[in-house]
Design an enzyme around this catalytic site. Structure first.
Site, PDB file in Angstrom:
ATOM      1  N   ASP A   1       0.813  -1.216   0.000  1.00 64.75           N
ATOM      2  CA  ASP A   1       0.000   0.000   0.000  1.00 64.75           C
ATOM      3  C   ASP A   1       0.845   1.263   0.000  1.00 64.75           C
ATOM      4  O   ASP A   1       0.350   2.344  -0.298  1.00 64.75           O
ATOM      5  CB  ASP A   1      -0.856   0.037   1.277  1.00 64.75           C
ATOM      6  CG  ASP A   1      -2.102  -0.815   1.155  1.00 64.75           C
ATOM      7  OD1 ASP A   1      -2.496  -1.136   0.027  1.00 64.75           O
ATOM      8  OD2 ASP A   1      -2.677  -1.146   2.205  1.00 64.75           O
TER       9      ASP A   1
HETATM   10  C1  BGC Z   1      -2.751  -3.920   4.428  1.00 65.20           C
HETATM   11  C2  BGC Z   1      -2.508  -4.809   3.248  1.00 65.20           C
HETATM   12  C3  BGC Z   1      -1.233  -4.397   2.566  1.00 65.20           C
HETATM   13  C4  BGC Z   1      -0.080  -4.367   3.542  1.00 65.20           C
HETATM   14  C5  BGC Z   1       1.194  -3.880   2.921  1.00 65.20           C
HETATM   15  C6  BGC Z   1      -1.561  -3.908   5.313  1.00 65.20           C
HETATM   16  O1  BGC Z   1      -1.751  -3.004   6.335  1.00 65.20           O
HETATM   17  O2  BGC Z   1      -3.873  -4.396   5.122  1.00 65.20           O
HETATM   18  O3  BGC Z   1      -3.576  -4.731   2.349  1.00 65.20           O
HETATM   19  O4  BGC Z   1      -0.996  -5.305   1.540  1.00 65.20           O
HETATM   20  O5  BGC Z   1      -0.404  -3.525   4.615  1.00 65.20           O
HETATM   21  O6  BGC Z   1       1.169  -2.540   2.613  1.00 65.20           O
END
Ligand code: BGC
Length: 813
Positions: A487
C-alpha cells in the site's frame, strides 16, 4: 543465556495460552464471537464489543492509545472490607494473591484471588447469539464468612465509534437509558432513526445500580477508584445525556467454602420499525427478555459454552497434524487456524492496533484471508467471495475496502490498487478446490452493488484478469496504479502535503510509466490458476487466450524484470528502476522475489534459485526477512509512503511477516526444504515464544504484521498483532507447501517440502465428504514423492483422487 522473564505459556491440551502475570509488555488480547456479535478482550478484561461493524455499531466504548494503556472494559469491582480489587487486576491494580488469564478458542477466563476470595470470570459469546456472557464465580476459600460488595461496569458507546470520539456538542445531550429490574438498557438515538438497543443484565437481584458515568466514577476519580465503589454505595443514577454506563450493585455473603455464580449478559437487539415501542418512549423489550431467558442460569450458560467448545473441536478436526514437534503442532492445529478465523471475521478492522473506525473489509485482504479459512466453514467463504465481488466495478477495478455492516464499498479509502482484482481469482480458486463447488461461478453478482448490473462470478474473474491486461505499461508489465500489495509504494502520488493520505490523494495516471513486478508475478500465479479453471469447465478458448497473456507476462519479466541477481521491484513514474543494484538504497525488495519465485519465472535459467539466494543474503536476519534492503534513509517524493517510515519499520525494511511466506513457498516449489523451514521457523510464534516474551512485546500465540527489521532501532520488536494476512499465508504455506497437503479440483495433491531432519508425520484431513489419514515418510528427502499408497493400492502421480469415506494414505519420499 540470560533468563528471560516469562508472562505465560501454552496449554495445548486445553488449547489455551495461559498468562500468569497481568503486566504483560503490551495488552495480550483475544477475540470473542464468531458471527455478528464480537468482542475484543485483553488479559486484564479491557476491550469492547460491537455488532458486525466496529465503526458503525459499537456497543461499548474504548479509548485507544490512552494513559493508562488499555483503559475501559468490562470490569468487576469487589469490595471486601476496605480492599477493592478486580479479578483481572485492572483497573484498581490491587496486588492479587493469584492471577491467571486463559485465552482459549473464542473465550477467555480470568481468575483472581484476594484475601481468601476467588473470582473467576468466563467470557464468551454463545454461538448464534448477539450477546457476551460473563459468568462470574465467586468462591470463599477462607475460613470465615465474607460479606462482599460487587459492582459491575460497562460503558456504552453512542453506536458510531467515530462520532462518539468527536462530536461532543451533540453527544453529551443524546444519551438515554432505561432500567428494569436487574437490566440496564442503552437506547441512545432509539427515539429517532435507530431500531437497535443494547442491555446489560445480571441473573440476580440487585441492591442498586448506576447509569451515569460521572456520578458513578466521580469527575476527579478514575476507573481505578470509582467513588461509588470506594464508598461502597451505588447512587442509583439515571443517565440523561453525558456518558451513560451500566453498573450493577450486588451484596454477596459467602460462607466458608461457599461459591456462587452470577451470569452477566451484554446483549444487542434489533426491533422492527412498527414494533419499536411498548409505550410512548419505552423500548419494546420482548426480544431482550427472550434472549435473557436463554442464558439466565449457570446450566444454560454451561451448555452454551460446551456447544462453543464442540464447535471448535469440529473446526480444528478438519486438518490435524502429528509431527511429534509440539511447537509446530500447536501452531498448525490450534493457533494459526484460530488466527485465520479471526482475520476472516475482522479483516483489518478491529484489533488493538486497528481502531475499528479506519478500515473495513479489504478487497485484497479478505480474498487472501480465504486461503486460511475456506477449509473451516466453506459456506461462509462462499458468501464472502460474493460480497467482495459485489463491490467490483465493470472494468474490473474495485473499492479497496467495504464496510461489513452495509457491504458497500468505502469511498473514503478509494480504489485503484491494481493488484486488487487478481486476488478475486486467488480466493475463488481456493474455494472451489476445497469444495468442488463450481456452481459459485454461475452466481449472479452485481457491480458496485447496483441492482440490475449482475453478471456471473466467472465474468467477474474474467474482467479481473482483463484489468491487468488492459493496464500494461511500456515494458508490458502491469501498471501499478495507486499501489500494489504494498500500500505504501505510491509511485503516482507525489505528495508534499503532510495532511494528505498517501492512499487517497492524487493518483496521476496520465503519462505514468510506473509498473509493478509484484503484480506481474501475481498475474502469472493467478493466471495459471485461471487457465486451469477454464480448462476444467470447458472454456478452452478462454484458457488459450489467458495462457498467451501469461506467457507474454513471463517473457516481459525475464526481459525487463530481472536485475542480474534478483527480480526488480518496479519501474517508477518516469520509467526508472526500483529495487535494482543500480539504486542507492532499497536495492532489493521481497515482494517481487516472492511472487516471481512462486510463479517460477525463469526457473529453467536459474533465476528462481538466484533470487532465493539473494533473499537469504540481503533480506534475511535473525527475526525474519525484511521487506527491502538497505532501508530508505530519506523521504523520496516519487516513492511515497514507503520512504516515510524510519528505517526498519513497517514497509521500510520492517519484517513484514505477511510476505515472508511468499519466499518460503518459492523455496518449497524449488525443493529447498531446509531453507524453507529455517525462514518459516523464524516467524513462527511458538518457535520464538521464549525469546520474544519481552523483546517482541505483542502476543506470543499469534503472528503480528510487522517485526522491526535489522535496520530498526530495536530489531525484533513486534507490532500490529492479530489482523494480518500473515495468518492465512502462514497457514497456506505450512499446510499445503511444507506439510504438502494441497486441495485440488479432483482430490488432494501431496507434495511436501521438508527440512532433511523431518521425521515421519501424520495429517488427518477432512476433505468434502471424505476423511484421509495421511502418513508421510520423508526418509531424509527435502522434496519429491516417490510413492503414494491409497487404501493399500499404489496411486499414479501425486494426487489422491477424491472419493467419499475414510481412507488411509502412505506416502514415501
Ligand atoms: C494492508 C494490506 C497491505 C499491507 C502492505 C496492510 O496493512 O492491510 O492490504 O498489503 O499492509 O502494505
Amino acid at each position: 543465556m540470560e533468563q528471560q522473564k516469562r508472562y505465560g505459556h501454552f496449554d495445548d491440551q486445553h488449547r489455551e495460552y495461559v498468562i500468569t502475570d497481568p503486566q504483560t509488555p503490551w495488552p495480550w488480547i483475544n477475540y470473542l464471537g464468531n458471527e455478528d456479535f464480537f468482542s475484543l478482550i485483553s488479559n486484564t478484561a479491557g476491550g469492547y464489543s460491537f455488532y458486525k461493524d466496529a465503526k458503525f455499531r459499537r456497543i461499548t466504548r474504548y479509548r485507544y492509545n490512552n494513559v493508562p494503556m488499555d483503559n475501559g472494559g468490562r470490569y468487576f469491582y469487589i469490595k471486601d472490607g476496605d480492599t477493592v480489587w478486580n479479578p483481572g487486576w485492572k483497573p484498581c491494580k490491587t496486588p492479587l494473591d493469584f492471577y491467571e488469564c486463559r485465552h482459549g478458542m473464542s473465550y477467555t477466563r480470568i481468575t483472581g484471588k484476594k484475601n481468601g476470595i476467588e473470582a473467576s470470570v468466563l467470557f464468551f459469546v454463545p454461538l448464534k447469539k448477539w450477546a457476551e456472557v460473563q459468568k462470574l464465580t465467586l468462591k470463599n476459600e477462607s475460613s470465615e464468612t465474607k460479606s462482599l460488595k460487587l459492582f459491575s461496569f460497562e460503558e456504552w458507546c453512542l453506536w458510531n465509534a467515530a462520532t462518539d470520539m468527536e462530536n461532543f456538542q451533540r453527544n453529551f445531550s443524546t444519551g438515554e437509558v432505561e432500567i428494569e429490574g436487574s437490566t440496564i438498557y442503552h437506547k441512545t438515538e432509539y427515539r429517532e432513526r435507530r431500531n437497535h438497543y443494547a442491555f446489560y443484565h445480571v441473573n440476580a437481584e440487585i441492591q442498586g445500580f448506576d447509569t451515569d458515568r460521572e456520578t458513578f466514577v466521580g469527575l476527579y476519580n478514575e476507573f481505578a477508584d470509582p467513588q461509588a465503589v470506594m464508598e461502597g454505595k451505588p447512587r442509583n443514577s439515571h443517565a440523561h445525556g453525558w456518558s451513560p454506563i451500566a453498573s450493577h450493585y450486588i451484596e454477596v455473603t459467602l460462607k466458608p467454602g461457599e461459591s456462587r455464580d452470577f451470569v452477566f449478559l451484554l446483549g444487542y437487539i434489533e426491533n422492527e420499525q412498527e414494533k419499536k415501542f411498548s409505550a410512548p418512549q419505552v423500548i419494546n423489550k420482548e426480544k431482550a427478555h427472550a434472549l435473557i431467558a436463554e442464558l439466565d442460569t449457570t446450566e444454560k450458560v454451561d451448555k452454551a459454552f460446551a456447544e462453543l467448545c464442540e464447535y471448535w473441536d469440529a473446526l480444528l478436526n478438519i486438518y490435524k497434524v502429528k509431527t511429534g514437534n509440539d511447537k509446530l503442532d500447536r501452531m498448525v492445529n490450534i493457533w494459526n487456524q484460530y488466527q485465520c478465523m479471526v482475520t476472516f471475521n475482522f479483516s483489518r478492522s478491529a484489533s488493538f492496533f486497528e481502531s475499528g473506525v479506519g478500515r473495513g473489509m479489504g478487497f485484497r485482504d479478505s480474498n487472501q484471508d480465504l486461503v486460511g479459512f475456506v477449509h473451516q466453514i466453506p459456506p461462509r467463504a462462499r458468501q464472502r467471495i460474493i460480497d467482495i465481488a459485489s463491490t467490483q466495478f465493470p472494468d474490473g477495478g474495485c473499492y479497496h475496502q467495504y464496510q461489513p455492516l452495509t457491504k458497500r464499498g468505502n469511498n473514503d479509502i478509494g480504489g485503484g490498487f491494481n493488484d486488487d482484482p487478481c486476488w478475486l481469482i486467488f480466493g475463488t480458486v481456493a474455494y472451489i478446490k476445497e469444495t468442488g463447488d463450481f456452481s459459485i461461478l454461475d452466481e449472479m453478482v452485481p457491480f458496485d452493488n447496483q441492482p440490475g448490473s449482475e453478471v456471473t462470478l466467472f465474468e467477474h474473474l474474467k474482467i479481473s484478469m482483463n484489468h491487468v491486461i488492459n493496464n500494461l505499461g511500456p515494458h508490458m508489465l502491469p501498471l501499478i496504479g495507486r499501489a500494489d500489495w504494498n500500500d505504501c509504494l505510491n509511485l503516482n502520488c507525489f505528495s508534499w502535503d503532510p495532511n494528505e493520505s498517501f492512499q487517497t490523494t492524487e493518483n496521476v495516471s496520465e503519462g505514468t510509466k510506473a509498473e509493478s513486478l509484484m503484480i506481474a508475478g501475481l498475474f502469472v500465479v493467478t493466471g495459471k490458476d485461471y487457465v486451469a479453471l477454464c480448462r476444467k469447465i470447458g472454456k478452452d478458448a478462454e484458457a488459450e487466450r489467458m495462457q498467451q497473456a501469461v506467457d507474454a507476462m513471463i517473457e516481459a519479466v525475464k526481459k525487463h524484470g530481472w536485475d542480474g541477481e534478483w527480480y526488480l521491484r518496479a519501474y517508477d513514474f518516469y520509467g526508472r528502476k526500483i529495487g535494482s543494484n543500480e539504486c542507492d538504497e532499497a536495492k532489493i525488495f521481497i515482494e517481487s522475489q516472492g511472487w516471481c519465485t512462486m510463479a517460477e519465472i525463469g526457473a529453467e535459467d536459474g533465476l528462481v534459485a538466484k533470487s532465493l539466494d539473494s533473499c537469504k543474503k540481503y533480506l534475511e536476519c535473525e527475526h525474519g526477512m525484511v521487506l527491502n534492503n538497505p532501508a530508505f534513509s530519506k523521504y523520496i517524493y516519487e516513492y511515497g509512503e514507503i520512504s516515510s517510515y524510519p528505517e526498519g519499520y513497517k514497509e521500510n525494511a520492517g519484517i513484514f511477516c505477511h510476505n515472508n511466506p511468499w519466499v518460503i513457498i518459492g523455496e518449497c516449489l524449488a525443493g529447498r526444504g531446509n531453507d524453507a523451514w529455517s525462514h518459516y521457523a523464524k516467524i513462527l510464534p511458538s518457535y520464538v515464544e521464549e525469546k520474544y516474551q519481552t523483546l517482541h512485546k505483542v502476543e506470543p500465540y499469534v503472528n503480528c504484521q510487522m517485526v522491526a527489521g535489522k535496520d530498526a532501532f530495536k530489531p525484533g520488536e513486534g507490532k500490529n498483532s492479530w489482523l494480518t494476512g500473515t495468518a492465512a499465508w502462514m497457514w497456506y504455506t505450512v499446510s499445503e507447501f511444507i506439510l504438502g497437503i494441497k486441495p485440488d479440483y479432483d482430490g488432494i495433491r501431496i507434495d511436501p517440502c521438508l527440512p532433511e531432519t523431518a521425521t515421519d508425520y501424520t495429517v488427518n484431513r477432512k476433505f468434502r465428504e471424505a476423511e484421509y489419514e495421511i502418513t508421510i515418510h520423508p526418509n531424509g528427502a527435502q522434496k519429491g514423492v516417490k510413492q503414494i499408497v491409497l487404501d493399500g493400492k499404489p496411486v499414479d502421480g501425486t494426487v489422491i483422487p477424491y472419493s467419499v469415506g475414510k481412507h488411509t494414505v502412505e506416502v514415501t519420499m
